[in-house]
Design a protein around this motif. Sequence first.
Motif, PDB file in Angstrom:
ATOM      1  N   LEU A  41       0.819  -1.213   0.000  1.00  0.00           N
ATOM      2  CA  LEU A  41       0.000   0.000   0.000  1.00  0.00           C
ATOM      3  C   LEU A  41       0.857   1.270   0.000  1.00  0.00           C
ATOM      4  N   GLN A  42       2.159   1.091  -0.251  1.00  0.00           N
ATOM      5  CA  GLN A  42       3.115   2.198  -0.417  1.00  0.00           C
ATOM      6  C   GLN A  42       3.195   3.102   0.816  1.00  0.00           C
ATOM      7  N   MET A  43       3.295   2.463   1.972  1.00  0.00           N
ATOM      8  CA  MET A  43       3.472   3.201   3.214  1.00  0.00           C
ATOM      9  C   MET A  43       4.881   2.982   3.753  1.00  0.00           C
ATOM     10  N   GLU A  44       5.535   4.044   4.157  1.00  0.00           N
ATOM     11  CA  GLU A  44       6.875   3.987   4.729  1.00  0.00           C
ATOM     12  C   GLU A  44       6.758   3.721   6.225  1.00  0.00           C
ATOM     13  N   LYS A  45       7.258   2.571   6.672  1.00  0.00           N
ATOM     14  CA  LYS A  45       7.053   2.156   8.060  1.00  0.00           C
ATOM     15  C   LYS A  45       7.618   3.147   9.072  1.00  0.00           C
ATOM     16  N   LYS A  46       8.772   3.703   8.790  1.00  0.00           N
ATOM     17  CA  LYS A  46       9.376   4.651   9.732  1.00  0.00           C
ATOM     18  C   LYS A  46       8.503   5.887   9.919  1.00  0.00           C
ATOM     19  N   GLU A  47       7.670   6.165   8.911  1.00  0.00           N
ATOM     20  CA  GLU A  47       6.790   7.324   8.991  1.00  0.00           C
ATOM     21  C   GLU A  47       5.442   6.974   9.613  1.00  0.00           C
ATOM     22  N   VAL A  48       4.836   5.867   9.146  1.00  0.00           N
ATOM     23  CA  VAL A  48       3.483   5.555   9.603  1.00  0.00           C
ATOM     24  C   VAL A  48       3.457   5.001  11.024  1.00  0.00           C
ATOM     25  N   TYR A  49       4.606   4.553  11.535  1.00  0.00           N
ATOM     26  CA  TYR A  49       4.643   4.047  12.908  1.00  0.00           C
ATOM     27  C   TYR A  49       5.493   4.929  13.820  1.00  0.00           C
ATOM     28  N   LYS A  50       5.680   6.156  13.417  1.00  0.00           N
ATOM     29  CA  LYS A  50       6.540   7.036  14.215  1.00  0.00           C
ATOM     30  C   LYS A  50       5.831   7.604  15.439  1.00  0.00           C
ATOM     31  N   ASP A  51       4.490   7.714  15.391  1.00  0.00           N
ATOM     32  CA  ASP A  51       3.746   8.222  16.541  1.00  0.00           C
ATOM     33  C   ASP A  51       2.327   7.668  16.521  1.00  0.00           C
ATOM     34  N   PHE A  52       1.589   7.975  17.572  1.00  0.00           N
ATOM     35  CA  PHE A  52       0.258   7.401  17.751  1.00  0.00           C
ATOM     36  C   PHE A  52      -0.686   7.781  16.616  1.00  0.00           C
ATOM     37  N   GLN A  53      -0.715   9.062  16.237  1.00  0.00           N
ATOM     38  CA  GLN A  53      -1.652   9.516  15.215  1.00  0.00           C
ATOM     39  C   GLN A  53      -1.355   8.890  13.856  1.00  0.00           C
ATOM     40  N   ALA A  54      -0.064   8.830  13.491  1.00  0.00           N
ATOM     41  CA  ALA A  54       0.311   8.238  12.205  1.00  0.00           C
ATOM     42  C   ALA A  54      -0.034   6.752  12.183  1.00  0.00           C
ATOM     43  N   GLU A  55       0.215   6.071  13.299  1.00  0.00           N
ATOM     44  CA  GLU A  55      -0.085   4.640  13.376  1.00  0.00           C
ATOM     45  C   GLU A  55      -1.586   4.393  13.302  1.00  0.00           C
ATOM     46  N   LYS A  56      -2.357   5.245  13.961  1.00  0.00           N
ATOM     47  CA  LYS A  56      -3.816   5.105  13.925  1.00  0.00           C
ATOM     48  C   LYS A  56      -4.339   5.242  12.493  1.00  0.00           C
ATOM     49  N   PHE A  57      -3.785   6.195  11.752  1.00  0.00           N
ATOM     50  CA  PHE A  57      -4.175   6.362  10.349  1.00  0.00           C
ATOM     51  C   PHE A  57      -3.793   5.118   9.541  1.00  0.00           C
ATOM     52  N   ALA A  58      -2.599   4.574   9.795  1.00  0.00           N
ATOM     53  CA  ALA A  58      -2.134   3.399   9.051  1.00  0.00           C
ATOM     54  C   ALA A  58      -3.042   2.203   9.304  1.00  0.00           C
ATOM     55  N   ARG A  59      -3.411   1.984  10.558  1.00  0.00           N
ATOM     56  CA  ARG A  59      -4.300   0.865  10.881  1.00  0.00           C
ATOM     57  C   ARG A  59      -5.657   1.046  10.206  1.00  0.00           C
ATOM     58  N   GLY A  60      -6.158   2.280  10.211  1.00  0.00           N
ATOM     59  CA  GLY A  60      -7.432   2.546   9.560  1.00  0.00           C
ATOM     60  C   GLY A  60      -7.372   2.305   8.062  1.00  0.00           C
ATOM     61  N   PHE A  61      -6.242   2.667   7.445  1.00  0.00           N
ATOM     62  CA  PHE A  61      -6.071   2.477   6.007  1.00  0.00           C
ATOM     63  C   PHE A  61      -5.999   0.990   5.670  1.00  0.00           C
ATOM     64  N   LEU A  62      -5.260   0.229   6.491  1.00  0.00           N
ATOM     65  CA  LEU A  62      -5.188  -1.217   6.285  1.00  0.00           C
ATOM     66  C   LEU A  62      -6.571  -1.850   6.445  1.00  0.00           C
ATOM     67  N   ARG A  63      -7.267  -1.430   7.484  1.00  0.00           N
ATOM     68  CA  ARG A  63      -8.598  -1.985   7.744  1.00  0.00           C
ATOM     69  C   ARG A  63      -9.553  -1.691   6.594  1.00  0.00           C
ATOM     70  N   SER A  64      -9.524  -0.478   6.064  1.00  0.00           N
ATOM     71  CA  SER A  64     -10.437  -0.120   4.977  1.00  0.00           C
ATOM     72  C   SER A  64     -10.153  -0.949   3.727  1.00  0.00           C
ATOM     73  N   ASN A  65      -8.887  -1.284   3.504  1.00  0.00           N
ATOM     74  CA  ASN A  65      -8.545  -2.132   2.360  1.00  0.00           C
ATOM     75  C   ASN A  65      -8.988  -3.571   2.571  1.00  0.00           C
ATOM     76  N   VAL A  66      -8.928  -4.035   3.809  1.00  0.00           N
ATOM     77  CA  VAL A  66      -9.470  -5.362   4.119  1.00  0.00           C
ATOM     78  C   VAL A  66     -10.969  -5.368   3.850  1.00  0.00           C
ATOM     79  N   GLU A  67     -11.660  -4.359   4.354  1.00  0.00           N
ATOM     80  CA  GLU A  67     -13.113  -4.279   4.191  1.00  0.00           C
ATOM     81  C   GLU A  67     -13.510  -4.207   2.720  1.00  0.00           C
ATOM     82  N   LYS A  68     -12.716  -3.525   1.936  1.00  0.00           N
ATOM     83  CA  LYS A  68     -13.016  -3.369   0.510  1.00  0.00           C
ATOM     84  C   LYS A  68     -12.892  -4.699  -0.237  1.00  0.00           C
ATOM     85  N   ASN A  69     -11.956  -5.537   0.200  1.00  0.00           N
ATOM     86  CA  ASN A  69     -11.683  -6.783  -0.523  1.00  0.00           C
ATOM     87  C   ASN A  69     -12.376  -8.006   0.048  1.00  0.00           C
TER      88      ASN A  69
END
Length: 276
Positions: A41-69
Amino acid sequence: MPLIVFCGIPGSGKTTRALQIKEYLEQKHKCQVVHLNEEILQMEKKEVYKDFQAEKFARGFLRSNVEKNIAGNTVVILDSLNYIKGYRYELFCLARAAQTQHCVIYCECDPQLAKENNSKNANNFTEEMLADYNNRLEIPIPKNRWDSPLFHLRSKEETPFEEIANVLLYQAKKSKDPVSTAPEIKFEINFLQELDLRVQSVIDELVQKQQESIQSNVITFSDCTEKLMINKQISLIELKKIKQEYLKITKHNPPKRIEDIKNFFIIYLQKVVERF
């Protein structure tokens, strides 16, 4: 179609096993497989897991892709940390709502070996992040409905391909009924009343503690093992809305024991709060 949820610290071999399972299901069982992770999904781990807000967005993005498929004619593999039990519960609810099977694959790995594996990955985690997620990992427990069926795999163990396929494909076909012929869930006489009372008791206790201005962002509840972490107060209007959503979900997917209602609601409440 079925959902496979991987769980484990960075460098524990999740992606290697995910790709092996994908190849096996495609070749042996002729399945269409969607493999989802941060890299795909073209996410840079050092960026998306650097803090709580970024990680929360990443989890939501992963979840939405699961739901879509998950509603399509595919097997979905979510190859990510999934270290929070509340998040795994949320994924479990997605699978149940789609009337399909799911399983959890926990990749256990020695932290030193995980560190070595992580260093070989271009899209890797820092050493501080590795240590942090190793400490924060909430290990899947097979007695939890959202962690079952559970495949607990250690570093040198072979992947049980056929066992995973049997759980996902054949059990799913047996349990999936057309909506028009699906049997109506029958509750004990007092279940719906107990469900409402126990959920409301959690809300009442939370409202009271918020009014008392307790100097802690960790809320404990009587007769509950789960705790709630909040950074701001939740309004009564928001709590009523969350309650109605939870009651609707639970009526379609009730817990095995009435005693679990309050803990399950707190887990659900935690996931909703994280999306605020």
